[in-house]
Every structure is written in C-alpha cells, then in structure tokens.
Design a protein around this motif. Structure first.
Motif, short mmCIF file in Angstrom:
data_model
loop_
_atom_site.label_atom_id
_atom_site.label_comp_id
_atom_site.label_asym_id
_atom_site.label_seq_id
_atom_site.Cartn_x
_atom_site.Cartn_y
_atom_site.Cartn_z
N ALA A 80 61.98 41.54 40.45
CA ALA A 80 60.45 41.03 40.18
C ALA A 80 59.54 41.53 41.33
O ALA A 80 58.45 41.24 41.52
N LEU A 81 60.04 42.21 42.41
CA LEU A 81 59.36 42.63 43.44
C LEU A 81 58.66 41.38 44.24
O LEU A 81 57.62 41.33 44.59
N CYS A 82 59.29 40.19 44.13
CA CYS A 82 59.15 39.13 44.91
C CYS A 82 57.78 38.47 44.64
O CYS A 82 56.93 38.00 45.37
N VAL A 83 57.28 38.78 43.48
CA VAL A 83 55.69 38.07 43.04
C VAL A 83 55.84 36.67 42.86
O VAL A 83 56.71 36.09 42.21
N PRO A 84 55.02 35.94 43.75
CA PRO A 84 55.09 34.73 43.85
C PRO A 84 54.66 34.03 42.60
O PRO A 84 53.58 34.53 41.95
N ARG A 85 55.30 33.11 41.95
CA ARG A 85 55.14 32.52 40.66
C ARG A 85 54.55 31.24 40.48
O ARG A 85 55.42 30.36 41.31
N GLY A 86 53.34 30.58 40.23
CA GLY A 86 53.17 29.13 39.86
C GLY A 86 53.66 28.73 38.65
O GLY A 86 54.67 29.35 38.23
N GLU A 87 53.11 27.60 38.31
CA GLU A 87 53.46 27.01 36.95
C GLU A 87 53.02 28.16 35.68
O GLU A 87 52.09 28.43 35.48
N PRO A 88 54.15 28.24 35.02
CA PRO A 88 53.71 29.31 33.78
C PRO A 88 52.73 28.69 32.57
O PRO A 88 52.90 27.34 32.64
N GLN A 89 51.77 29.43 32.23
CA GLN A 89 50.78 29.05 31.34
C GLN A 89 50.89 29.84 30.16
O GLN A 89 51.48 30.87 30.29
N ARG A 90 50.35 29.23 28.91
CA ARG A 90 50.22 30.40 28.03
C ARG A 90 48.70 30.68 28.07
O ARG A 90 47.54 29.67 28.06
N VAL A 91 48.61 31.90 28.10
CA VAL A 91 47.19 32.48 28.34
C VAL A 91 46.89 33.46 27.10
O VAL A 91 47.80 34.29 26.72
N VAL A 92 45.51 33.13 26.42
CA VAL A 92 45.15 34.06 25.39
C VAL A 92 44.33 34.74 26.01
O VAL A 92 43.32 34.58 26.34
N VAL A 93 44.41 36.33 25.72
CA VAL A 93 43.50 37.31 26.24
C VAL A 93 42.87 37.98 25.11
O VAL A 93 43.47 38.63 24.14
N ASP A 94 41.66 37.76 25.04
CA ASP A 94 40.59 38.50 24.16
C ASP A 94 40.26 39.74 24.45
O ASP A 94 39.28 39.75 25.41
N PHE A 95 40.63 40.91 24.04
CA PHE A 95 39.94 42.14 24.58
C PHE A 95 40.18 43.20 23.35
O PHE A 95 40.71 42.92 22.16
N SER A 96 39.40 44.29 23.56
CA SER A 96 39.12 45.59 22.94
C SER A 96 38.19 45.19 21.80
O SER A 96 37.05 45.48 22.22
N SER A 97 38.48 44.45 20.71
CA SER A 97 37.69 44.25 19.70
C SER A 97 36.61 45.31 19.18
O SER A 97 35.61 45.20 19.18
#
Length: 574
Positions: free
Chosen positions: A107-124
């Motif tokens: 994972a290349l040592c990427v620091p992780r915080g608390e996982p979230q459910r993220v909705v990304v609205d794009f393109s459209s």
C-alpha cells in the motif's frame, strides 16, 4: 502533513513545551518542506513568530529550541538559519529505511484515518448531447478523486448524475415524433443535431413550444409511448458515453448512473417535507426557500426555487432529493460534488437548506470541488471556429495524432498495434495530466503541443520516466532488494522524493486537490533524471549497484502507482 512532518512537529512541540512552556506548544508549529535544497529537507519559522510573545530574539529562541530537540534518530543536527529559521536534514540511514518500507509495503505506506463512505458526484453529461470539452474536468477530476479516496481506504460510491429529465426532452421527443422518428435510428451525434434543431424550433414556433411542454407532462406522468422514446435516447447516450469513459480510462459504468430521472418520484415529497418544516415561501406562485445570509447584489433575499409556478421542478429540487437519497439510502459520511465553480452559490444554498431541514446531519461532510474553465489558446472558453463546443472525442483524436508524431520524432521502434496503443495511452495521458496539473479554481489553456511534450511538467514526461526505469531494471537482470547506501546528494534527493509519496496521496484525499499528486510525481521524475546523470547504476560496484537498483525500483513503483491513481497508463516502452 506527511509522516516525517508529523514526527518532527511532535518532537518540536515537546521542545517548545520544555523550553517555553506548554502554552506556546499549542500553536501551529509550521514544519514544512524546505523551500530550497540548501536549507535541508524541512524547516520551520516558529522562532520568528514566537519572538513577540516570548520577548526574545528569534535566533536566540531557535538556538534554545535546537538544544532541547530530540531528533537524533531522524535528522542530522538541526541548523539555525538566518534570523531564526530551524532547518532539518534527514539522516541518510533514516531515508533508506523509509524507502525500504515503501519497497516492502504493497500500500506504499499511505496513512489511513477512519474509513468513511464517500459519495462522489462527477462527469454528469446530458442525454442526447455529445460529451464536449466542458465535461473533461468534471470527468477526469472526479475519476482521480474516487481512485485516491478508495486507495487510502474509504468506501467510495461513484454517482454519474446524468441530465436525463426535464423540458429539453419534451422538445426533442415531440420534434422526433412529429418528424416520424422514434430515436431508434440515430446515434448520439444524430441526437445532438436533432436536439439543436428542436431547440431552435422551440424558440421560434409558439405552437411547437406548447406541444413540447405538453410532451413534458406526458413524460413526467409516465405515458408509455413517450417513455419508450425517452428510454431509447438514454440507452443510445449511455453507450456513447461508455465509449468515451473507456477511452479516457475513467472508472464509471452503468451501475454508477443515477440521473435526474431517478428522483422524479421523490420531488413532491421533498416539497411536502420542506413545507411542513416551514422552510418554503410562496413567491409569484412558486415555492422558494429564502435562507439567512443569501442575498442578491442589491441586498434582496436570494431564493432557492424548489417548485416552479407551473408546478414543475428544476434542478434545485432534484439536487435536494439526490442529497437526501445519498445520506439516507447510501449512508454517506462525506458528499463530494465535482462541478464547475459557477455552481458554487447553488451548492451553498442546497447544503444550507438540507442542513436546516435535518437531511444533512453534522456528521456528514460536504465538499464542492469547484473547478475553473478550459480555455482556448486565445484565452476564451474553448470553442470551434464556428463558436460550437468541441466534442471530447475530437480532442482525444487530436491528442493521439500528436502523440504518434512524438513517438516518430523520438525514433520509437514500436510498430503496428503496439505503436497505436502506446500513442493512444500517451495522448490520453497528456490530456488527463494537462487538466489535473492545474489548481482547481484556475482556468487553464488547452494547448495540445505543450501537453503532448516529453519535457516539462507533462504526462508524457512522467510516462517516459517510468518506461526508462523499467528498461534500466530489465537490463540489470534483476534489482536490489533494499537501499543500503545513500552517499551522493542525488541519491538522497531521489530517496526524499520517493518517501514523500504517501503524504502526497494523503493530502489529495484530505484536500481533494489532485494537482498536489501531479507536483509530487514530477518531483520524483526530475529527481530520478538527476540521479541517472550523477550516479552510474549498472557500472557501479556490487553493493552500490544493488542499493541504487533498489532505489530505482522504489522510484519506478511510486511512479507506477501514482500514474495509476491519475488514471494514466504507466508505460513500459515508448
């Protein structure tokens, strides 16, 4: 803030508390990457800002802090520079350990915080219209943000909020039916032309406008024949959009489609609930929300139009319904909207009304990723010579042609399908990177000659850096397992650049600014080029050779993963 910045900040805070008292340790200590290589790797101007409160000279404060700094395991002895800067230079063995962690960690040592459910609205994009240059930024930026957020451990839900409902479909469907068409024999370009014709007719022919509006009522009421034509328009459009997404390397498919039509049945409930909450006011027959703090230029209250005077609904109501669906049904912890900057006020109002209605709990974060406009080389919004919008496919075709010429100019030995595939990857990479490298709020000039160039801060430059590292490792017949020696300045600069990757990715996930990752990958690529010039690899002595090969492998890995996050193919040959 990356791992080392956090570590040095904690150590500095401890020294401040010891020397000056806990009260001064609470402030922002501002440990940042050094502005110039001769100042080391990190620096802080904290002593300059403490001079007033402490009533001592900045330099004396810096000297007192350095005496109590416990960083021997991380840095060479910190240096006091100028009037009171403290400079930190990382120890070569510490840098080597960090590089080796990247080599070992998938994972290349990427620091992780608390996982979230993220909705990304794009393109459209809009149904029955070709995707054009105006859709480039939303599509590419949203794709990268979704990739990065998923990479750092969040549960990402992509939402393609198609424009697939409303008055424009009444115009188009009525025009098609009156011309004896049902939409089945038209591709997206044909539908686009038909829409423009229907629009012209709608504005010029009052009788047709009345019939078109009646067709909208039939569509919204579920008329079977009207819906059948509408479904054909949507299906044809989605097929064409998917072809563009595949070509652009965008991770969107039919499962991510959540167009305006999805929320049609919810709109009356949106109005009823807002009325019950006392948040809507009748104004000239329409129902509007007048929210505190939103005014026009003359100071009058600025309405958010939730239901029109004729009983119809606009995109204000649709966006409210979509937001409530994403919070209640998709269980979002964070909402990200990748939409151009001209919609900033709209989203401020929608978020404020949703908060007031209780549909947007405080636990749910909202981000409008507001981006600027793509300009032509004349500095005006990018159009064709006739003033029409530029189809996105034509831009990609042009980029591929330039990329083919670039490969020819550089004497590439690739032939046939491999040559065409590489040219396509270079062209798409150039367009994507040329968009991403710019700060979000800035307009930028779409200049293909500059984008499709092997030098400078471009996608092809990064792809070439990756391909060159792959070639070197292949010629070596293997690669070193660990970095053991960092004796040369160029080695240490490359190691420092490589170890900054996790922090750069984490910064994008936090700030939603992809250009930060672009800047970091360019730093890695330029450091790698300088390393090649200063440090022989294949001809070096055994231990040095193995260490340098491991460093090359770490840089190659960072470039490969970074390009993947940008949606750009990491080529092995060019």
């Amino acid at each position: 803030m990356d791992f080392v910045e956090t570590l040095l900040t904690d150590r500095l805070r401890s020294a401040v508390a010891t020397v000056l008292g806990p009260g001064h340790a609470a402030r922002d200590l501002q440990v940042r990457s050094a502005t110039r290589p001769e100042f080391g790797h990190y620096q802080t101007s904290l002593p300059l800002r403490l001079a007033g409160p402490v009533a001592d000279s900045p330099r004396r404060i810096a000297e007192r802090l350095v005496e109590r700094l416990d960083v021997e395991d991380v840095c060479l002895p910190p240096a006091v520079q100028g009037a009171g800067f403290i400079n930190f230079t990382l120890r070569p063995d510490f840098l080597a350990r960090r590089v080796n962690e990247i080599l070992r960690d998938a994972a290349l040592c990427v620091p992780r915080g608390e996982p979230q459910r993220v909705v990304v609205d794009f393109s459209s994009p809009n149904v029955a219209k070709q995707m054009h240059v105006g859709h480039l930024r939303s599509t590419v930026l949203g794709d990268v943000l979704a990739r990065v957020l998923a990479f750092v451990g969040h549960d990402v839900v992509r939402q393609n909020h198609l424009g697939d409902w409303g008055t424009q479909f009444g115009m188009l469907i009525e025009d098609l039916l009156e011309e004896g068409h049902d939409g089945a024999d038209l591709d997206l370009a044909g539908l686009d032309a038909a829409y423009r014709s229907a629009r012209t007719r709608f504005e010029a022919d009052a009788g047709f406008a009345v019939r078109a509006r009646a067709r909208v009522v039939l569509l919204q009421g579920g008329d079977r024949g009207t819906l059948a034509v509408w479904r054909r328009l949507v299906a044809t459009s989605l097929t064409a959009f998917d072809e563009v997404y595949v070509r652009l390397g965008v991770e969107l498919d039919e499962h991510d489609v959540a167009g305006e039509s999805r929320y049609n049945a919810d709109l009356p409930r949106v109005v009823d609930d807002l009325l019950a909450a006392g948040l809507l006011t009748e104004s000239a027959g329409a129902l509007c929300a007048f929210l505190p703090g939103f005014t026009t230029r003359d100071g009058s209250p600025l309405p958010l139009l939730v239901r029109k005077a004729d009983g119809g609904f606009g995109y204000d109501a649709t966006d409210l319904a979509a937001l409530r669906y994403r919070v209640e049904e998709l269980r979002a912890d964070r909402l990200v909207y990748v939409v151009d900057v001209r919609q900033s006020l709209h989203f401020e109002q929608v978020f404020a009304l949703a908060r007031a209605a209780g549909w947007l709990p405080e636990r749910v974060a909202t981000d409008h990723v507001a981006f600027g406009t793509v300009l032509g080389e004349d500095g005006k919004p990018f159009k064709t010579r006739t003033g029409a919008t530029v189809p996105l496919v034509s831009l990609l075709d042009a980029a591929q042609e330039r990329a083919t010429a670039l490969l020819d100019d550089r004497g590439s030995t690739l032939q046939g399908a491999a040559r065409e595939e590489t040219a396509r990857a270079v062209g798409v990479g150039a367009v994507r990177y040329g968009d991403l490298v710019n700060g979000l709020g800035r307009d930028y000039v779409f200049a293909l000659d500059r984008m499709v160039a092997m030098d400078g801060n471009t996608g092809p430059y990064l792809q070439y850096a990756h391909a060159r590292s792959v070639s070197l490792l292949a010629r070596a017949g293997g690669s070193g397992d660990v970095v053991t020696l960092l004796r040369e300045p160029a080695e240490r600069r490359l190691a420092f650049a490589v170890t900054g990757f996790p922090g750069a990715v984490a910064a994008v996930a936090e700030t939603l600014q992809p250009h930060r990752l672009c800047a970091h990958l360019h730093q890695v690529a330029t450091a790698l080029s300088s390393f090649y010039e200063a440090c022989p690899v294949l001809s070096a002595e055994a231990e040095v050779r193995a260490s340098r090969l491991a460093l090359c492998r770490a840089a190659q890995r960072v470039l490969a993963v970074g390009l993947e996050l940008l949606g750009i193919r990491a080529l092995e040959r060019m």
